[in-house]
Design a protein around this motif. Structure first.
Motif, PDB file in Angstrom:
ATOM      1  N   LYS A 167      36.240  21.572  23.421  1.00  0.00           N
ATOM      2  CA  LYS A 167      36.766  21.575  24.797  1.00  0.00           C
ATOM      3  C   LYS A 167      37.697  22.744  25.090  1.00  0.00           C
ATOM      4  O   LYS A 167      37.674  23.311  26.172  1.00  0.00           O
ATOM      5  N   GLN A 168      38.550  23.085  24.089  1.00  0.00           N
ATOM      6  CA  GLN A 168      39.510  24.158  24.378  1.00  0.00           C
ATOM      7  C   GLN A 168      38.806  25.485  24.638  1.00  0.00           C
ATOM      8  O   GLN A 168      39.162  26.223  25.568  1.00  0.00           O
ATOM      9  N   GLU A 169      37.765  25.781  23.869  1.00  0.00           N
ATOM     10  CA  GLU A 169      37.022  27.033  24.084  1.00  0.00           C
ATOM     11  C   GLU A 169      36.220  26.988  25.390  1.00  0.00           C
ATOM     12  O   GLU A 169      36.114  27.995  26.085  1.00  0.00           O
ATOM     13  N   GLN A 170      35.685  25.816  25.722  1.00  0.00           N
ATOM     14  CA  GLN A 170      34.941  25.666  26.983  1.00  0.00           C
ATOM     15  C   GLN A 170      35.868  25.876  28.169  1.00  0.00           C
ATOM     16  O   GLN A 170      35.510  26.548  29.142  1.00  0.00           O
ATOM     17  N   TRP A 171      37.082  25.325  28.071  1.00  0.00           N
ATOM     18  CA  TRP A 171      38.047  25.478  29.163  1.00  0.00           C
ATOM     19  C   TRP A 171      38.503  26.939  29.285  1.00  0.00           C
ATOM     20  O   TRP A 171      38.577  27.480  30.388  1.00  0.00           O
ATOM     21  N   ILE A 172      38.782  27.563  28.142  1.00  0.00           N
ATOM     22  CA  ILE A 172      39.210  28.973  28.155  1.00  0.00           C
ATOM     23  C   ILE A 172      38.119  29.843  28.784  1.00  0.00           C
ATOM     24  O   ILE A 172      38.399  30.743  29.584  1.00  0.00           O
ATOM     25  N   HIS A 173      36.877  29.571  28.429  1.00  0.00           N
ATOM     26  CA  HIS A 173      35.744  30.339  28.961  1.00  0.00           C
ATOM     27  C   HIS A 173      35.704  30.233  30.488  1.00  0.00           C
ATOM     28  O   HIS A 173      35.497  31.235  31.188  1.00  0.00           O
ATOM     29  N   GLN A 174      35.923  29.022  31.001  1.00  0.00           N
ATOM     30  CA  GLN A 174      35.968  28.812  32.456  1.00  0.00           C
ATOM     31  C   GLN A 174      37.119  29.606  33.076  1.00  0.00           C
ATOM     32  O   GLN A 174      36.970  30.252  34.109  1.00  0.00           O
ATOM     33  N   TYR A 175      38.270  29.519  32.423  1.00  0.00           N
ATOM     34  CA  TYR A 175      39.485  30.181  32.900  1.00  0.00           C
ATOM     35  C   TYR A 175      39.261  31.691  33.009  1.00  0.00           C
ATOM     36  O   TYR A 175      39.656  32.331  33.976  1.00  0.00           O
ATOM     37  N   MET A 176      38.606  32.241  31.991  1.00  0.00           N
ATOM     38  CA  MET A 176      38.407  33.692  31.911  1.00  0.00           C
ATOM     39  C   MET A 176      37.521  34.244  33.034  1.00  0.00           C
ATOM     40  O   MET A 176      37.603  35.422  33.358  1.00  0.00           O
ATOM     41  N   ARG A 177      36.684  33.401  33.592  1.00  0.00           N
ATOM     42  CA  ARG A 177      35.790  33.867  34.669  1.00  0.00           C
ATOM     43  C   ARG A 177      36.563  34.400  35.872  1.00  0.00           C
ATOM     44  O   ARG A 177      36.122  35.321  36.542  1.00  0.00           O
ATOM     45  N   THR A 178      37.717  33.776  36.138  1.00  0.00           N
ATOM     46  CA  THR A 178      38.482  34.167  37.335  1.00  0.00           C
ATOM     47  C   THR A 178      39.829  34.813  37.008  1.00  0.00           C
ATOM     48  O   THR A 178      40.537  35.254  37.904  1.00  0.00           O
ATOM     49  N   ALA A 179      40.179  34.875  35.735  1.00  0.00           N
ATOM     50  CA  ALA A 179      41.475  35.467  35.351  1.00  0.00           C
ATOM     51  C   ALA A 179      41.398  36.990  35.366  1.00  0.00           C
ATOM     52  O   ALA A 179      40.344  37.572  35.094  1.00  0.00           O
ATOM     53  N   SER A 180      42.514  37.612  35.687  1.00  0.00           N
ATOM     54  CA  SER A 180      42.548  39.078  35.657  1.00  0.00           C
ATOM     55  C   SER A 180      43.272  39.583  34.405  1.00  0.00           C
ATOM     56  O   SER A 180      42.985  40.659  33.895  1.00  0.00           O
TER      57      SER A 180
END
Length: 246
Positions: A167-180
């Motif tokens: 879950k932590q890697e899945q969440w980080i991956h989602q986060y990275m899509r919109t993070a600058s």
């Protein structure tokens, strides 16, 4: 010859010392680069091997760190030794220390509420110069983009995500899509140890690379999870045979 990248059962690890990782990661923070860091042990590798989605997600990480003596043993068996084991917990502490020196913006995400609050208190006490911009426990709807937006709004330099794989890697991956910007790293049960809720193995166990044995003695229920290690080493032996055939 030193290999900069080492593949073990399809997962590509960065072959660096803890000091080298630390220097590079802090430089990326200074230059406002995004960094997705995975700390992978044999359990994570075995999970990725049977879950193609998780494997492809790990392949998108900027750094995959060998967290587990099994990974080191596996890399040696394959003839491409990784220079050292870098425990995720140790790297987290080293990053907190650097963040304290730089006055970096840090966000803590994950664990149960009581563990999280104890971790927050510990970070404030041990690293008073860190700008702790926010914290949230790990009990939320992972499809809720509002959580990602709330974390991003704090403009963190570093986010430690203690939710456990995958879950932590899945969440980080989602986060990275919109993070600058920002360094995000999955740290599993590290908040439990930092808060004092769980005790880390004595130094002699860590030095002898048998930290897993201490955890097993303390938590016998982990035996099922620990079985991933012999399965992992069997898979590595099979991979070695396949490689030598060709």
């Amino acid at each position: 010859m030193e290999h900069k990248k080492v593949s073990v059962l399809g997962v590509t690890f960065d072959n660096k010392t803890k000091e080298a990782f630390l220097k590079e990661l802090m430089a990326r923070i200074d230059h406002k680069k995004k960094s997705f860091v995975v700390t992978a042990n044999p359990e994570i590798v075995m999970y990725a091997k049977k879950d193609p989605n998780y494997m492809s997600l790990i392949k998108e990480a900027d750094y995959v760190i060998a967290d587990g003596i099994g990974i080191i043993k596996g890399s040696k068996m394959l003839g491409t030794p990784i220079v050292e084991r870098v425990a995720g917990y140790d790297l987290m502490l080293a990053l907190l220390d650097e963040a304290n020196q730089q006055g970096s913006r840090v966000y803590l995400l994950g664990a149960k509420e009581d563990v999280l609050q104890s971790t927050v208190a510990k970070v404030k006490k041990l690293y008073p110069s860190i700008n702790l911009v926010g914290s949230r426990n790990g009990y939320f709807d992972f499809s809720d983009s509002a959580v990602i937006e709330a974390v991003q709004a704090t403009q963190p330099d570093i986010v430690f995500v203690a939710i456990g794989y995958p879950k932590q890697e899945q969440w980080i991956h989602q986060y990275m899509r919109t993070a600058s910007t920002g360094l995000l790293m999955g740290v599993g049960g590290s908040f439990d140890v930092l808060s004092g809720k769980s005790k880390r193995a004595p130094k002699i166990f860590i030095k002898l690379n048998i930290e897993w044995l201490y955890r097993l003695i303390k938590q016998p229920f982990r035996i099922k999870r620990m079985m991933a290690l012999p399965r992992f080493l069997r898979e590595v032996k099979n991979e070695k045979k396949q490689v030598s055939k060709h």
